[in-house]
Design an enzyme around this catalytic site. Structure first.
Site, PDB file in Angstrom:
ATOM      1  CE  LYS A  25     -13.619   2.840  -8.125  1.00  0.00           C
ATOM      2  NZ  LYS A  25     -12.372   3.384  -7.638  1.00  0.00           N
ATOM      3  CG  ASN A  26     -10.280   0.845 -10.536  1.00  0.00           C
ATOM      4  OD1 ASN A  26     -10.487   1.849  -9.848  1.00  0.00           O
ATOM      5  ND2 ASN A  26     -10.389  -0.380 -10.060  1.00  0.00           N
ATOM      6  NE  ARG A  95      -3.491   3.933  -3.702  1.00  0.00           N
ATOM      7  CZ  ARG A  95      -2.372   4.126  -3.031  1.00  0.00           C
ATOM      8  NH1 ARG A  95      -2.405   4.669  -1.847  1.00  0.00           N
ATOM      9  NH2 ARG A  95      -1.215   3.781  -3.548  1.00  0.00           N
ATOM     10  CG  ASP A 119      -8.496   2.652   0.690  1.00  0.00           C
ATOM     11  OD1 ASP A 119      -9.282   1.755   1.019  1.00  0.00           O
ATOM     12  OD2 ASP A 119      -8.498   3.210  -0.410  1.00  0.00           O
ATOM     13  CG  ASP A 308     -11.110  -4.072  -6.774  1.00  0.00           C
ATOM     14  OD1 ASP A 308     -10.695  -3.846  -5.628  1.00  0.00           O
ATOM     15  OD2 ASP A 308     -10.898  -3.312  -7.736  1.00  0.00           O
TER      16      ASP A 308
HETATM   17  C1  UD1 Z   1      -5.167  -2.305  -6.759  1.00  0.00           C
HETATM   18  C2  UD1 Z   1      -5.343  -3.582  -7.559  1.00  0.00           C
HETATM   19  C3  UD1 Z   1      -6.186  -3.266  -8.750  1.00  0.00           C
HETATM   20  C4  UD1 Z   1      -7.504  -2.686  -8.247  1.00  0.00           C
HETATM   21  C5  UD1 Z   1      -7.265  -1.459  -7.379  1.00  0.00           C
HETATM   22  C6  UD1 Z   1      -8.526  -0.892  -6.770  1.00  0.00           C
HETATM   23  C7  UD1 Z   1      -3.747  -5.415  -7.799  1.00  0.00           C
HETATM   24  C8  UD1 Z   1      -2.348  -5.789  -8.091  1.00  0.00           C
HETATM   25  N1  UD1 Z   1      -4.034  -4.100  -7.902  1.00  0.00           N
HETATM   26  O1  UD1 Z   1      -4.494  -1.343  -7.572  1.00  0.00           O
HETATM   27  O2  UD1 Z   1      -6.407  -4.405  -9.552  1.00  0.00           O
HETATM   28  O3  UD1 Z   1      -8.338  -2.344  -9.310  1.00  0.00           O
HETATM   29  O4  UD1 Z   1      -6.396  -1.826  -6.327  1.00  0.00           O
HETATM   30  O5  UD1 Z   1      -8.941  -1.615  -5.668  1.00  0.00           O
HETATM   31  O6  UD1 Z   1      -4.573  -6.248  -7.498  1.00  0.00           O
HETATM   32  N2  UD1 Z   1       2.317  -1.250  -3.078  1.00  0.00           N
HETATM   33  C9  UD1 Z   1       3.452  -0.873  -2.398  1.00  0.00           C
HETATM   34  N3  UD1 Z   1       4.159   0.219  -2.849  1.00  0.00           N
HETATM   35  C10 UD1 Z   1       3.774   0.939  -3.925  1.00  0.00           C
HETATM   36  C11 UD1 Z   1       2.605   0.556  -4.605  1.00  0.00           C
HETATM   37  C12 UD1 Z   1       1.903  -0.554  -4.162  1.00  0.00           C
HETATM   38  O7  UD1 Z   1       3.846  -1.497  -1.417  1.00  0.00           O
HETATM   39  O8  UD1 Z   1       4.447   1.910  -4.278  1.00  0.00           O
HETATM   40  C13 UD1 Z   1       1.558  -2.431  -2.619  1.00  0.00           C
HETATM   41  C14 UD1 Z   1       0.201  -2.044  -2.081  1.00  0.00           C
HETATM   42  O9  UD1 Z   1       0.241  -1.683  -0.722  1.00  0.00           O
HETATM   43  C15 UD1 Z   1      -0.600  -3.301  -2.330  1.00  0.00           C
HETATM   44  C16 UD1 Z   1      -0.028  -3.822  -3.633  1.00  0.00           C
HETATM   45  O10 UD1 Z   1       1.271  -3.261  -3.717  1.00  0.00           O
HETATM   46  O11 UD1 Z   1      -0.396  -4.264  -1.338  1.00  0.00           O
HETATM   47  C17 UD1 Z   1      -0.883  -3.504  -4.862  1.00  0.00           C
HETATM   48  O12 UD1 Z   1      -0.826  -2.169  -5.102  1.00  0.00           O
HETATM   49  P1  UD1 Z   1      -1.315  -1.489  -6.457  1.00  0.00           P
HETATM   50  O13 UD1 Z   1      -1.501  -2.477  -7.532  1.00  0.00           O
HETATM   51  O14 UD1 Z   1      -0.448  -0.322  -6.706  1.00  0.00           O
HETATM   52  O15 UD1 Z   1      -2.699  -0.949  -5.998  1.00  0.00           O
HETATM   53  P2  UD1 Z   1      -3.675  -0.167  -6.861  1.00  0.00           P
HETATM   54  O16 UD1 Z   1      -3.035   0.563  -7.960  1.00  0.00           O
HETATM   55  O17 UD1 Z   1      -4.495   0.568  -5.880  1.00  0.00           O
END
Ligand code: UD1
Length: 419
Positions: A25-26, A95, A119, A308
């Site tokens: 999915k991701n 998202r 979320d 996850d």
């Molecule tokens: C994250 C997971 C990914 C997982 C997905 C779905 C990690 C590093 N990433 O990706 O493996 O498949 O969720 O559940 O494990 N953040 C900020 N500012 C930003 C972007 C992110 O503060 O601009 C913070 C987020 O709040 C979070 C962390 O960074 O605490 C990880 O974010 P990110 O990797 O971007 O999340 P996803 O892309 O959703």
């Protein structure tokens, strides 16, 4: 898919047999968004049959694309000038919608993308995405609940340094930089297999990218990209979920399509819990004879332990022999799931981002509720080893990440129904 659907599970069966894992999915959702980068018809294969794919298809349709789905293939026909607005009604549902930001700024010089909002697993910022696009010369601001990014004269490559290896930010910066003038470097880039898959998809469109899978990605901009045909990698989180299911239920599951290299740490942890893991011609086999040993885990960006799979680890530890400490370093609210698991008799205490777990011999079935995809899967695994009957409400969350989960569980001998 009605939101009051639930899973009804009678625990106590060891899961045995074969399952096959679908595309990730991701990855698939991000590839669909990135198809916006080239005019014409892009084909993406091995796409999972989940509601989020329909939502991404709706979003792309609204941006002017024609999207066709047949079995596990999605074909996206992108117009010469897509429109630039991703509305809140779609973005709020998923998202990954935010992944149209980079491609739209790069392609049409403007993107108005609704803020995805909360979320159940915690606040998920966009500051790194925005800072990265600004480094490439875009002007970005937030207004009326939308991120508005503009680069009417195109983007220019630049060094970008991420404070945290965010998956989403790495993706948006990479999909913007491929069409920027000159060279972009992303320092402290995410290294997840989904990033490598997206990078290879972009390379097959004509992009110039080096360093995929390392913390330093270098992108040399090109003027145009061409449509492509690409097969999505298999889902490492679904694979991991089956591996935990085998270990928890003292079962024996052969997971077809599993890529062991994408799950090195989780499989090592399962081996230390007592599982016997072997690679097969097209996947892995996970077998467990006795009660699992408790395992300490801390989630971290890839190649660390995936956030996850945190609910699965806590579920396993809740019935394991011994005490364990599980630390969540990525999303602060993952532990909301612990309240539900406690209803099944798990002994877990949470302090900040640490959960301390004392394994019990047996859980005891009760009604519980899924708050997000992975929490739902973790609760189902717990229900499989609980005495008596458990209902897991809000099944639609689980459907978002696990196509045909109930049917696949039945195929392995579990007593599960959907109602
Ligand atoms: C994250 C997971 C990914 C997982 C997905 C779905 C990690 C590093 N990433 O990706 O493996 O498949 O969720 O559940 O494990 N953040 C900020 N500012 C930003 C972007 C992110 O503060 O601009 C913070 C987020 O709040 C979070 C962390 O960074 O605490 C990880 O974010 P990110 O990797 O971007 O999340 P996803 O892309 O959703």
């Amino acid at each position: 898919m009605a939101s009051h659907d639930r899973f009804r599970i009678v625990g106590g069966t060891s899961l045995r047999g074969q399952v096959s894992v679908t595309g990730a999915k991701n990855s698939a959702l991000k590839l669909m968004a990135a198809s916006l980068l080239a005019t014409g018809s892009t084909t993406i294969r091995n796409v999972p049959d989940i509601a989020d794919v329909d939502i991404m298809a709706d979003l792309l349709t609204r941006l002017g694309c024609t999207v066709k789905r047949a079995a596990d293939t999605v074909q996206i026909n992108v117009p010469a000038t897509p429109s630039h607005r991703a509305d809140y009604d779609l973005v709020r549902k998923m998202r990954a919608s935010i992944n149209v930001l980079g491609p739209l700024v790069a392609r049409v010089g403007r993107a108005d993308v609704a803020l995805p909002g909360g979320d159940a697993i915690g606040s998920r910022g966009l500051d790194f995405h925005i800072k990265g696009l600004e480094a490439l010369g875009a002007k970005a601001h937030i207004e009326h609940g939308y991120v508005i990014a503009e680069a009417p004269h195109g983007l220019t490559g630049a060094p970008v340094d991420l404070d945290f290896p965010s998956v989403g930010a790495t993706e948006n910066i990479m999909t913007a930089a491929v069409l920027a003038k000159g060279v972009t470097t992303i320092d402290n880039a995410a290294r997840e297999p989904d990033i490598v898959d997206l990078g290879e998809f972009l390379i097959s469109m004509g992009a110039k990218i080096e360093g995929l899978g390392t913390p330093m990605i270098t992108i040399t901009g090109v003027t145009t990209l061409s449509p492509t045909d690409h097969t999505t990698i298999t889902d490492r989180i679904i694979t991991g979920t089956w591996a935990f299911a085998a270990a928890m239920t003292r079962g024996d599951i052969t997971i077809q399509g599993a890529v062991a290299e994408h799950l090195e740490l989780p499989l090592e942890k399962l081996a230390s819990a007592g599982a016997i893991i072997t690679t097969t011609a097209d996947g892995i086999r996970v077998k467990m004879d006795g009660r699992p040993q408790a395992i300490d885990v801390a989630t971290l960006p890839y190649p660390g332990f995936p956030t996850d799979l945190l609910p699965m680890v806590i579920a396993l530890n809740s019935i394991a022999d011994g005490h364990s400490l599980v630390t969540e370093n990525v999303f602060e609210s993952r532990f909301m799931f612990v309240n539900e698991l406690s209803r099944l008799g798990a002994q877990v205490s949470v302090d900040g981002h640490h959960a301390s777990i004392t394994g019990v011999k047996e859980l005891s079935g009760a009604p519980v509720e899924a708050h997000d995809i992975r929490a739902g899967a973790g609760l189902i695994l717990a229900a499989l080893v609980a005495d008596g009957e458990t209902t897991v409400d809000q099944a639609f969350h689980v459907d978002r990440g696990y196509p045909n989960f109930a049917e696949q569980l039945q195929g392995l001998g579990a007593q599960v129904t959907r109602e």
